[in-house]
Design a protein around this motif. Structure first.
Motif, short mmCIF file in Angstrom:
data_model
loop_
_atom_site.label_atom_id
_atom_site.label_comp_id
_atom_site.label_asym_id
_atom_site.label_seq_id
_atom_site.Cartn_x
_atom_site.Cartn_y
_atom_site.Cartn_z
N PHE A 159 0.82 -0.90 -0.33
CA PHE A 159 0.16 -0.40 0.28
C PHE A 159 1.13 1.14 -0.06
O PHE A 159 0.08 2.05 -0.47
CB PHE A 159 -1.31 0.19 1.21
CG PHE A 159 -2.15 -0.74 1.08
CD1 PHE A 159 -2.66 -0.59 0.07
CD2 PHE A 159 -2.16 -2.04 1.89
CE1 PHE A 159 -4.51 -1.32 0.28
CE2 PHE A 159 -3.51 -2.60 1.04
CZ PHE A 159 -4.11 -1.88 0.54
N ALA A 160 1.97 1.80 1.04
CA ALA A 160 2.70 2.40 0.67
C ALA A 160 3.80 2.80 -0.98
O ALA A 160 3.80 4.05 -1.05
CB ALA A 160 4.08 1.92 1.22
N ARG A 218 0.28 7.84 -6.16
CA ARG A 218 -0.66 9.06 -6.20
C ARG A 218 -0.08 9.96 -5.92
O ARG A 218 -0.61 11.20 -6.43
CB ARG A 218 -1.73 8.86 -5.24
CG ARG A 218 -2.83 7.08 -5.54
CD ARG A 218 -4.31 7.34 -4.62
NE ARG A 218 -4.72 6.32 -5.17
CZ ARG A 218 -6.44 5.95 -4.41
NH1 ARG A 218 -6.87 6.48 -3.28
NH2 ARG A 218 -7.08 5.85 -5.30
N GLU A 219 0.94 10.07 -5.40
CA GLU A 219 1.62 11.13 -4.67
C GLU A 219 2.64 11.47 -5.91
O GLU A 219 2.57 12.70 -6.22
CB GLU A 219 2.47 10.97 -3.70
CG GLU A 219 1.49 10.52 -1.81
CD GLU A 219 2.54 10.53 -1.40
OE1 GLU A 219 4.17 10.66 -2.16
OE2 GLU A 219 2.69 10.32 -0.09
N ASP A 242 0.25 -6.94 -1.98
CA ASP A 242 0.75 -8.09 -1.04
C ASP A 242 0.36 -7.81 0.01
O ASP A 242 1.88 -7.27 0.74
CB ASP A 242 1.46 -9.01 -1.96
CG ASP A 242 1.90 -10.33 -1.05
OD1 ASP A 242 0.41 -10.90 -0.01
OD2 ASP A 242 2.28 -11.06 -1.30
N ASP A 243 -0.44 -6.84 0.37
CA ASP A 243 -0.41 -6.06 1.68
C ASP A 243 -1.34 -6.37 2.79
O ASP A 243 -2.39 -6.66 2.57
CB ASP A 243 -0.34 -4.54 1.71
CG ASP A 243 1.31 -3.75 2.42
OD1 ASP A 243 0.93 -4.51 3.84
OD2 ASP A 243 1.27 -2.81 2.67
N THR A 297 -3.52 2.21 5.95
CA THR A 297 -3.65 3.83 7.03
C THR A 297 -2.42 4.32 7.25
O THR A 297 -2.44 5.46 7.24
CB THR A 297 -4.98 4.00 7.78
OG1 THR A 297 -5.89 3.04 7.97
CG2 THR A 297 -4.92 4.55 8.72
N ALA A 298 -1.52 3.46 7.58
CA ALA A 298 -0.26 3.94 7.58
C ALA A 298 0.21 4.40 6.19
O ALA A 298 1.04 5.60 6.64
CB ALA A 298 0.48 2.60 8.31
N ALA A 299 -0.10 4.03 5.71
CA ALA A 299 0.73 4.73 3.97
C ALA A 299 0.24 6.20 3.78
O ALA A 299 0.25 6.22 2.96
CB ALA A 299 0.72 3.84 3.06
N GLY A 300 -0.55 6.84 4.67
CA GLY A 300 -1.27 7.86 4.40
C GLY A 300 -2.14 8.06 3.53
O GLY A 300 -2.90 8.72 2.71
N LEU A 301 -2.82 6.73 2.80
CA LEU A 301 -4.23 6.28 1.76
C LEU A 301 -5.53 7.04 2.57
O LEU A 301 -5.62 6.52 3.59
CB LEU A 301 -4.38 5.08 1.10
CG LEU A 301 -3.32 4.36 0.51
CD1 LEU A 301 -3.23 2.95 0.18
CD2 LEU A 301 -2.84 5.27 -0.63
N VAL A 302 -6.60 7.84 1.77
CA VAL A 302 -7.46 8.34 2.79
C VAL A 302 -8.90 7.08 3.17
O VAL A 302 -8.97 6.36 1.72
CB VAL A 302 -8.28 9.53 1.74
CG1 VAL A 302 -9.42 9.69 2.27
CG2 VAL A 302 -7.62 10.36 1.82
#
Length: 453
Positions: A357-358, A364-365, A437-438, A444-449
């Motif tokens: 997810f990171a 996205r960034e 694969d996560d 959430t920890a990766a900052g995804l809304v």
């Protein structure tokens, strides 16, 4: 003296039981691969005198008929169950003597099915074990919507009454030994733990702590989709399943694999998702042998479609063959060894990337346009989802791939296994795909809304 041995079918979330005394035993809700049951009886040195079904199963093919035939045991089936074979009908209150001082008593517990029957093992007149099938489970009850949707509310109310009857008739210390509820989709909800008693359920189970109206409303509101293959299990069990055949499958070479793919057959790679992503036969699907193979493959595959299995070792093929036979997927072809040998000369293995997810957050960034596909169930998504993601549950994806927007697809689930299946389905159609694969908590920890309902 008595014993109760548990036989796990972990891939289906079910248990079967061998229970008895010094010389004789009863088997409750046997799996189709009855060699395990016979071996368990041999280890105990007991004769299987009775085979008992709590109900006609909707989630697996029973081995009860064949086990009774091979051992000469009486085959106990609830009287109201409509079957096409000879059996010993069992009604509420009926008893059979397993051996001196050990009796099996039937208790009508409708709800999971109209004819559902639980069995209580009594030693010297005292209940010592309750085999509750799809009635009273650990922290839950069996779902009431598998027989006929129009009967769901009626059967849900019957489940409530059956649970109350069981706790009224049995002491708090009696172990509750259900068939379903260990990941099975026959359970109306999943609970913690793998053991329980009448007393624990009396204090914690919604069926026993809520009034009937509240219980019915709460339970029916949380019912998930029914696995598609369930439609074939009940009829198979009613007719009388054929004996299982676990002899080694027909071998398949690279040419045969290509021909099977060209014919629209399913080629299923059982290797772990890391190995599959790194290199696989183009057009093959990844259902990990260590995951819930039977549940998800049987759910997604068009029923009756021939299957070819690919794996690292013959043991992986043997294990998968056994697992799939439990749900009526018989006699696959198979190949093992180096994946390079599974493609014809001049052909190359396909591959796709994996990510976390990171990594998605980083994409996205940077402003890159990608499609995020969520293949979790509705109930999972209701607790939070990646903003802007497309939602197609894994069991619907094969028939809805055309709905996935164009572009590179980042596909995720809650942990990685279903995402790998989905990625393989997309990859087989030629889509560019990234398998996330996560664990979903990492979003959430990766900052995804996350949007929560």
């Amino acid at each position: 003296m008595f014993f109760v041995d548990t036989l796990e079918s972990a891939g289906l979330g079910n248990r079967s039981y061998l229970a008895g005394g010094a010389r004789s035993a009863v088997v409750v809700d046997p799996p189709r691969d009855i060699d395990r049951v016979i071996a368990a009886a041999a280890r105990r040195g007991v004769r299987i005198a009775y085979v008992a079904e709590t109900h006609l199963h909707n989630d697996y093919v029973s081995g009860g008929l064949e086990l009774a035939r091979l051992t000469g045991a009486a085959y106990l089936v609830p009287t109201a169950a409509r079957v096409s074979f000879a059996r010993t009908s069992v009604a509420d209150g009926d008893t059979v003597g397993v051996e001196k001082g050990l009796v099996l008593r039937a208790i009508a517990t409708p709800g999971h099915t109209p004819h559902h029957t639980s069995y209580v093992l009594e030693a010297c007149g005292r209940g010592v074990a309750a085999f509750t099938g799809g009635s009273l489970l650990i922290g839950s009850v069996g779902r009431p919507d598998l027989v006929e949707p129009r009967l769901t509310e009626q059967l849900a109310r019957a489940q409530h009454a059956s649970a109350h009857r069981l706790v009224a008739e049995l002491d708090d210390a009696v172990p509750v030994l259900p068939t379903h509820g260990f990941g099975s989709f026959c359970s109306s909800s999943q609970a913690e733990g793998d053991a329980t008693t009448i007393g624990r359920e009396r204090a914690t189970n919604d069926a026993l702590t809520l009034d009937v109206d509240t219980f019915v409303a709460r339970m029916t509101a949380q019912l998930e989709d029914v696995p598609a293959y369930y439609a074939h299990m009940g009829p198979a069990n009613a007719v009388g399943p054929a004996p299982i055949d676990l002899t080694p499958p027909e071998p398949a070479d690279a040419e045969q694999i290509a021909q099977r793919l060209a014919a629209g057959e399913w080629v299923v790679d059982l290797r772990n998702r890391v190995a599959f992503a790194e290199g696989h036969v183009a057009g093959s699907f990844n259902f990990e042998g260590e995951g819930k193979l039977a549940t998800y493959l049987a759910w997604l595959i068009p029923w009756g479609k021939p299957v070819t299995l690919l794996a690292d070792t013959p043991q992986q093929i043997s294990d998968a063959q056994r697992e799939l036979a439990r749900v009526g997927i018989d006699r696959p072809a198979a190949a093992t060894g180096d994946p390079v040998a599974w493609v014809r000369e001049g052909e190359r293995l396909a591959s796709f990337p994996r990510a976390r997810f990171a990594d998605l957050a980083g994409v996205r960034e940077r402003g890159e346009e990608v499609v995020v596909l969520d293949v979790r169930r509705d109930s999972e998504r209701a607790h939070g989802f990646v903003e802007g993601s497309v939602h197609i549950p894994i069991h619907e994806l094969h028939g809805r791939i055309g709905e996935v927007p164009g572009g590179t697809v980042w596909v995720h689930c809650a942990g990685g296994m279903r995402a790998a299946i989905a990625a393989s389905l997309l990859d087989a159609t030629g889509r560019d795909v990234v398998a996330v694969d996560d664990g979903f908590d990492a979003a959430t920890a990766a900052g995804l809304v996350l949007t929560r309902s």
